[in-house]
Design an enzyme around this catalytic site. Structure first.
Site, PDB file in Angstrom:
ATOM      1  N   THR A  10       0.853  -1.208   0.000  1.00 48.19           N
ATOM      2  CA  THR A  10       0.000   0.000   0.000  1.00 48.19           C
ATOM      3  C   THR A  10       0.881   1.248   0.000  1.00 48.19           C
ATOM      4  O   THR A  10       0.523   2.258  -0.601  1.00 48.19           O
ATOM      5  CB  THR A  10      -0.935   0.037   1.224  1.00 48.19           C
ATOM      6  OG1 THR A  10      -0.148  -0.071   2.416  1.00 48.19           O
ATOM      7  CG2 THR A  10      -1.959  -1.088   1.166  1.00 48.19           C
ATOM      8  N   PHE A  17      -6.577  -5.510  -0.203  1.00 50.55           N
ATOM      9  CA  PHE A  17      -7.879  -6.117  -0.538  1.00 50.55           C
ATOM     10  C   PHE A  17      -8.963  -5.799   0.483  1.00 50.55           C
ATOM     11  O   PHE A  17     -10.121  -5.559   0.108  1.00 50.55           O
ATOM     12  CB  PHE A  17      -7.707  -7.649  -0.639  1.00 50.55           C
ATOM     13  CG  PHE A  17      -6.829  -8.055  -1.797  1.00 50.55           C
ATOM     14  CD1 PHE A  17      -5.450  -8.236  -1.625  1.00 50.55           C
ATOM     15  CD2 PHE A  17      -7.374  -8.221  -3.067  1.00 50.55           C
ATOM     16  CE1 PHE A  17      -4.646  -8.581  -2.703  1.00 50.55           C
ATOM     17  CE2 PHE A  17      -6.569  -8.572  -4.149  1.00 50.55           C
ATOM     18  CZ  PHE A  17      -5.200  -8.747  -3.965  1.00 50.55           C
ATOM     19  N   ARG A  18      -8.567  -5.791   1.796  1.00 49.83           N
ATOM     20  CA  ARG A  18      -9.622  -5.765   2.822  1.00 49.83           C
ATOM     21  C   ARG A  18      -9.611  -4.532   3.711  1.00 49.83           C
ATOM     22  O   ARG A  18     -10.438  -4.421   4.597  1.00 49.83           O
ATOM     23  CB  ARG A  18      -9.552  -7.064   3.662  1.00 49.83           C
ATOM     24  CG  ARG A  18      -9.860  -8.295   2.811  1.00 49.83           C
ATOM     25  CD  ARG A  18      -9.623  -9.633   3.511  1.00 49.83           C
ATOM     26  NE  ARG A  18      -9.919 -10.715   2.563  1.00 49.83           N
ATOM     27  CZ  ARG A  18      -9.030 -11.166   1.673  1.00 49.83           C
ATOM     28  NH1 ARG A  18      -7.799 -10.636   1.626  1.00 49.83           N
ATOM     29  NH2 ARG A  18      -9.331 -12.125   0.807  1.00 49.83           N
ATOM     30  N   GLN A  85       2.358 -13.328  -0.574  1.00 48.21           N
ATOM     31  CA  GLN A  85       1.035 -13.532  -1.175  1.00 48.21           C
ATOM     32  C   GLN A  85       0.828 -12.529  -2.307  1.00 48.21           C
ATOM     33  O   GLN A  85      -0.170 -12.582  -3.024  1.00 48.21           O
ATOM     34  CB  GLN A  85      -0.065 -13.344  -0.132  1.00 48.21           C
ATOM     35  CG  GLN A  85       0.028 -14.281   1.053  1.00 48.21           C
ATOM     36  CD  GLN A  85      -0.962 -13.902   2.140  1.00 48.21           C
ATOM     37  OE1 GLN A  85      -2.122 -14.308   2.130  1.00 48.21           O
ATOM     38  NE2 GLN A  85      -0.511 -13.087   3.091  1.00 48.21           N
ATOM     39  N   ASP A  88       2.707  -8.512  -7.184  1.00 45.99           N
ATOM     40  CA  ASP A  88       3.155  -7.253  -7.814  1.00 45.99           C
ATOM     41  C   ASP A  88       4.629  -7.233  -8.190  1.00 45.99           C
ATOM     42  O   ASP A  88       5.122  -6.232  -8.723  1.00 45.99           O
ATOM     43  CB  ASP A  88       2.818  -6.054  -6.897  1.00 45.99           C
ATOM     44  CG  ASP A  88       3.384  -6.232  -5.473  1.00 45.99           C
ATOM     45  OD1 ASP A  88       2.716  -5.793  -4.521  1.00 45.99           O
ATOM     46  OD2 ASP A  88       4.487  -6.824  -5.320  1.00 45.99           O
ATOM     47  N   HIS A 103       1.036 -16.945  -4.450  1.00 48.10           N
ATOM     48  CA  HIS A 103      -0.149 -16.581  -5.245  1.00 48.10           C
ATOM     49  C   HIS A 103       0.231 -16.150  -6.646  1.00 48.10           C
ATOM     50  O   HIS A 103      -0.553 -15.507  -7.348  1.00 48.10           O
ATOM     51  CB  HIS A 103      -0.959 -15.481  -4.540  1.00 48.10           C
ATOM     52  CG  HIS A 103      -1.644 -15.984  -3.297  1.00 48.10           C
ATOM     53  ND1 HIS A 103      -2.169 -15.151  -2.344  1.00 48.10           N
ATOM     54  CD2 HIS A 103      -1.866 -17.239  -2.846  1.00 48.10           C
ATOM     55  CE1 HIS A 103      -2.702 -15.870  -1.369  1.00 48.10           C
ATOM     56  NE2 HIS A 103      -2.519 -17.153  -1.638  1.00 48.10           N
ATOM     57  N   CYS A 111      -1.014 -19.429 -21.230  1.00 45.18           N
ATOM     58  CA  CYS A 111      -2.144 -20.139 -21.860  1.00 45.18           C
ATOM     59  C   CYS A 111      -2.517 -21.318 -20.971  1.00 45.18           C
ATOM     60  O   CYS A 111      -1.649 -22.142 -20.622  1.00 45.18           O
ATOM     61  CB  CYS A 111      -1.748 -20.650 -23.248  1.00 45.18           C
ATOM     62  SG  CYS A 111      -3.031 -21.702 -23.958  1.00 45.18           S
ATOM     63  N   CYS A 139      -2.625 -22.099 -29.801  1.00 46.93           N
ATOM     64  CA  CYS A 139      -3.607 -23.197 -29.707  1.00 46.93           C
ATOM     65  C   CYS A 139      -5.029 -22.694 -29.487  1.00 46.93           C
ATOM     66  O   CYS A 139      -5.962 -23.479 -29.357  1.00 46.93           O
ATOM     67  CB  CYS A 139      -3.223 -24.136 -28.557  1.00 46.93           C
ATOM     68  SG  CYS A 139      -3.632 -23.474 -26.924  1.00 46.93           S
ATOM     69  N   SER A 178      -3.896  -9.682   6.446  1.00 42.58           N
ATOM     70  CA  SER A 178      -5.028  -9.889   7.374  1.00 42.58           C
ATOM     71  C   SER A 178      -5.074 -11.349   7.825  1.00 42.58           C
ATOM     72  O   SER A 178      -5.821 -11.702   8.735  1.00 42.58           O
ATOM     73  CB  SER A 178      -6.341  -9.532   6.670  1.00 42.58           C
ATOM     74  OG  SER A 178      -6.514 -10.357   5.519  1.00 42.58           O
TER      75      SER A 178
END
Ligand code: APR
Length: 238
Positions: A10, A17-18, A85, A88, A103, A111, A139, A178
């Site tokens: 941040t 997110f929260r 997690q 970025d 993550h 793909c 593909c 969190s």
């Protein structure tokens, strides 16, 4: 060992997110869930509209004092592993090398059928030129950033490595999370049960404050800069 979450970024200008005003206060997480993404072309179009708007901010973001301090601790041989997690790429841009991205990372697009990859910056050019739903030109498969969405299988190798580090570490330094999303959040009690001291740096309470040896209710950047300065004995220079 360190475990970082969106709260660390941040201060680089990226929303978490929260927190109030965070991403899930403006978008419905179910909208971007993996099963919906792979089965519904309109969900993919909506995801790519959001991603096209959000990506320039991620690409322009710079590591902050917190990212730099963690890279300093690694170079000083005091941080053996950084589990993040975050997608970025800011830990790599700050110079950290022993990074486990559980993550994934938003700087690559793959793909889902044949595995071919592109830099996310290239896909941004397609989106800005009017592509609504990028497809694999080899593909015809569905393309998705190499990030882990809700409902998507975790990367096996990274997840196993992260839990092995959590079991082996002396100290688990948790920053800007969190700790409500599993399995990542479970790294904290696993470290604690394996004998590690848990240090929590977070602006809000988490479900694991009670098992932390130290809870620092302060901003990540300044806190980590001071920790690196004390541990490494320099004024936290990069
Ligand atoms: N300094 C310290 N803590 C901060 C700062 C800051 N500058 N800014 C925010 N925080 C704290 C918030 O108080 C919050 O508790 O960081 C935490 C961020 O929590 P989340 O927004 O839930 O982010 P995170 O824990 O990383 O989310 C985990 O959820 O949606 C999924 O895949 C996504 O990886 C993400 C996962």
């Amino acid at each position: 060992c360190a475990l970082t979450g969106a709260g660390l970024s941040t201060e680089s200008g990226l929303p978490d997110f929260r927190s109030p005003g965070g991403i899930w206060s403006r978008y419905d997480p179910d909208e971007f869930a993996y099963p919906r993404f792979v089965s519904n072309v309109e969900a993919r179009r909506s995801y790519w509209r959001w991603s096209a708007e959000f990506y320039p901010g991620v690409a322009a973001a710079r590591p902050n004092d917190g990212h730099v301090a963690l890279a300093t601790l690694e170079r000083a041989g005091r941080l053996y592993c950084l589990i993040t997690q975050n997608i970025d790429d800011l830990h790599h841009r700050a110079g950290s090398t022993k990074v486990i991205e559980i993550h994934g990372n938003a700087s690559r697009v793959g793909c889902l059928a044949c595995g071919r990859e592109w830099p996310r910056a290239e896909v941004q050019r397609w989106l800005e030129a009017g592509t609504e739903e990028p497809r694999c030109d080899a593909c015809g498969g569905i393309l998705k950033p190499r990030t882990i969405s809700c409902g998507q299988a975790m990367p096996e190798r990274e997840t196993e490595a992260a839990f092995a580090e959590a079991r082996a570490c002396d100290v688990m330094l948790v920053v800007g999370s969190s700790l409500v999303v599993h399995p990542a959040a479970a790294l904290v009690p696993v470290a604690h049960e394996s004998g590690a001291s848990v240090i929590l740096v977070n602006l809000e309470e988490t479900p694991f404050d009670a098992i932390a040896k130290v809870v620092i209710r302060a901003k990540a950047g300044e806190t980590l800069r001071r920790i690196a300065a004390e541990v490494v004995g320099t004024e936290g220079n990069s």
